[in-house]
Design a protein around this motif. Structure first.
Motif, PDB file in Angstrom:
ATOM      1  N   GLU A  69       0.830  -1.213   0.000  1.00 43.34           N
ATOM      2  CA  GLU A  69       0.000   0.000   0.000  1.00 43.34           C
ATOM      3  C   GLU A  69       0.862   1.259   0.000  1.00 43.34           C
ATOM      4  OE1 GLU A  69      -4.119  -1.519   2.186  1.00 43.34           O
ATOM      5  OE2 GLU A  69      -2.530  -0.597   3.367  1.00 43.34           O
ATOM      6  N   GLU A  70       1.941   1.193   0.801  1.00 41.71           N
ATOM      7  CA  GLU A  70       2.874   2.327   0.877  1.00 41.71           C
ATOM      8  C   GLU A  70       3.514   2.565  -0.492  1.00 41.71           C
ATOM      9  OE1 GLU A  70       3.265   4.298   3.404  1.00 41.71           O
ATOM     10  OE2 GLU A  70       4.827   5.484   2.414  1.00 41.71           O
ATOM     11  N   ALA A  71       3.923   1.466  -1.126  1.00 37.94           N
ATOM     12  CA  ALA A  71       4.553   1.571  -2.448  1.00 37.94           C
ATOM     13  C   ALA A  71       3.574   2.135  -3.467  1.00 37.94           C
ATOM     14  CB  ALA A  71       5.038   0.192  -2.884  1.00 37.94           C
ATOM     15  N   LEU A  72       2.326   1.704  -3.375  1.00 32.97           N
ATOM     16  CA  LEU A  72       1.301   2.185  -4.297  1.00 32.97           C
ATOM     17  C   LEU A  72       1.068   3.674  -4.110  1.00 32.97           C
ATOM     18  CD1 LEU A  72      -0.761   1.152  -6.418  1.00 32.97           C
ATOM     19  CD2 LEU A  72      -2.413   0.977  -4.563  1.00 32.97           C
ATOM     20  N   ARG A  73       1.042   4.088  -2.826  1.00 36.67           N
ATOM     21  CA  ARG A  73       0.849   5.512  -2.536  1.00 36.67           C
ATOM     22  C   ARG A  73       1.992   6.346  -3.124  1.00 36.67           C
ATOM     23  NH1 ARG A  73       0.565   6.637   3.341  1.00 36.67           N
ATOM     24  NH2 ARG A  73       0.173   4.443   3.328  1.00 36.67           N
ATOM     25  N   LEU A  74       3.234   5.840  -2.982  1.00 37.29           N
ATOM     26  CA  LEU A  74       4.409   6.550  -3.513  1.00 37.29           C
ATOM     27  C   LEU A  74       4.335   6.659  -5.033  1.00 37.29           C
ATOM     28  CD1 LEU A  74       7.282   5.039  -1.318  1.00 37.29           C
ATOM     29  CD2 LEU A  74       6.489   7.406  -1.308  1.00 37.29           C
ATOM     30  N   VAL A  75       3.893   5.563  -5.656  1.00 38.27           N
ATOM     31  CA  VAL A  75       3.783   5.569  -7.122  1.00 38.27           C
ATOM     32  C   VAL A  75       2.723   6.579  -7.568  1.00 38.27           C
ATOM     33  CG1 VAL A  75       3.008   4.166  -9.100  1.00 38.27           C
ATOM     34  CG2 VAL A  75       4.616   3.224  -7.456  1.00 38.27           C
ATOM     35  N   GLU A  76       1.584   6.596  -6.838  1.00 39.35           N
ATOM     36  CA  GLU A  76       0.511   7.530  -7.179  1.00 39.35           C
ATOM     37  C   GLU A  76       1.000   8.982  -7.055  1.00 39.35           C
ATOM     38  OE1 GLU A  76      -2.656   6.407  -4.601  1.00 39.35           O
ATOM     39  OE2 GLU A  76      -3.534   5.007  -6.043  1.00 39.35           O
ATOM     40  N   ARG A  77       1.743   9.237  -5.922  1.00 37.04           N
ATOM     41  CA  ARG A  77       2.255  10.593  -5.696  1.00 37.04           C
ATOM     42  C   ARG A  77       3.231  10.994  -6.808  1.00 37.04           C
ATOM     43  NH1 ARG A  77       4.661  11.400   0.079  1.00 37.04           N
ATOM     44  NH2 ARG A  77       2.837  10.220   0.692  1.00 37.04           N
TER      45      ARG A  77
END
Lengths: 90, 131
Positions: A69-77
């Protein structure tokens, strides 16, 4: 008393037969109950072990999910930032 | 049906039951042991035959890992051995022809089998195999 029993052929067979049958029956019932108890204990121990393993696996999966989830958030940002930069460049 | 791997999980019970079964099978097949004793109602043949039968059942139960069958055969052998020992004791007291050595031997064998019967088949560390 022993002589009285020994004199009769029927009693000679019947008395030991009854006494040994009672002994064997009670011992058999005791052994059966003990076997059942130990089988239940074994089963419960195995269930608890499985439960422990499953809990450990759940914790591991939850950690992996949080990381994903953290990685996904970073990618989205990063995607949003990239889109903004492109807009500024345009 | 639940099968218990006695040989791996409880070697004492496996070895003990195997030894008792072999002894009783040998006794059952050896009619000579029963010949000098009393033969009311053809008991010599009945007792030796039942010893051989239940010892074979016990060996089969050990081989096929069937705990309930093992317990039944053990209880049956305890019954027959105690019965025979008791009958021989009474016969000895009645006639004074034979010594008490043979009944005492059978009492000993019966107690040996009884100890195997009350020996627990599994403990929490043991594994139970399901069919």
């Amino acid at each position: 008393m022993i002589a009285a029993v020994g004199d009769s052929p029927v009693l000679l067979v019947a008395v030991p037969a009854v006494l040994s049958a009672v002994t064997a029956l009670f011992t058999y019932r005791y052994a059966k109950r003990k076997d059942k108890e130990t089988a239940v204990t074994t089963f419960m121990e195995r269930v608890q072990e499985d439960n422990k393993e499953l809990r450990a696996r759940i914790v591991l999966l939850e950690t992996r999910l949080a990381a994903a989830e953290e990685a996904l958030r970073l990618v989205e940002r990063a995607t949003v930032k990239a889109a903004l930069l492109k807009k500024q460049q345009d | 049906m639940t099968r218990v791997r006695l040989r791996q999980t409880h070697p004492n019970l496996f070895r003990g039951s195997l030894a008792v079964a072999l002894v009783f099978l040998a006794l059952g097949l050896n009619i000579v042991v029963f010949k000098p004793t009393f033969n009311q109602y053809g008991l010599n043949w009945w007792v030796s035959g039942l010893f051989a039968l239940f010892a074979t059942v016990q060996l089969y139960a050990l081989w096929s890992k069937r705990l309930p069958t093992l317990r039944v055969s053990q209880a049956a052998i305890v019954f027959i051995a105690l019965f025979w020992a008791g009958a021989l004791t009474l016969f000895t007291f009645q006639t004074h022809k034979t010594s008490l050595a043979l009944p005492i031997c059978f009492y000993g064998l019966a107690v040996w089998q009884l100890l195997q019967l009350i020996e627990p088949a599994s403990n929490p560390a043991n594994q139970v195999e399901r069919e």
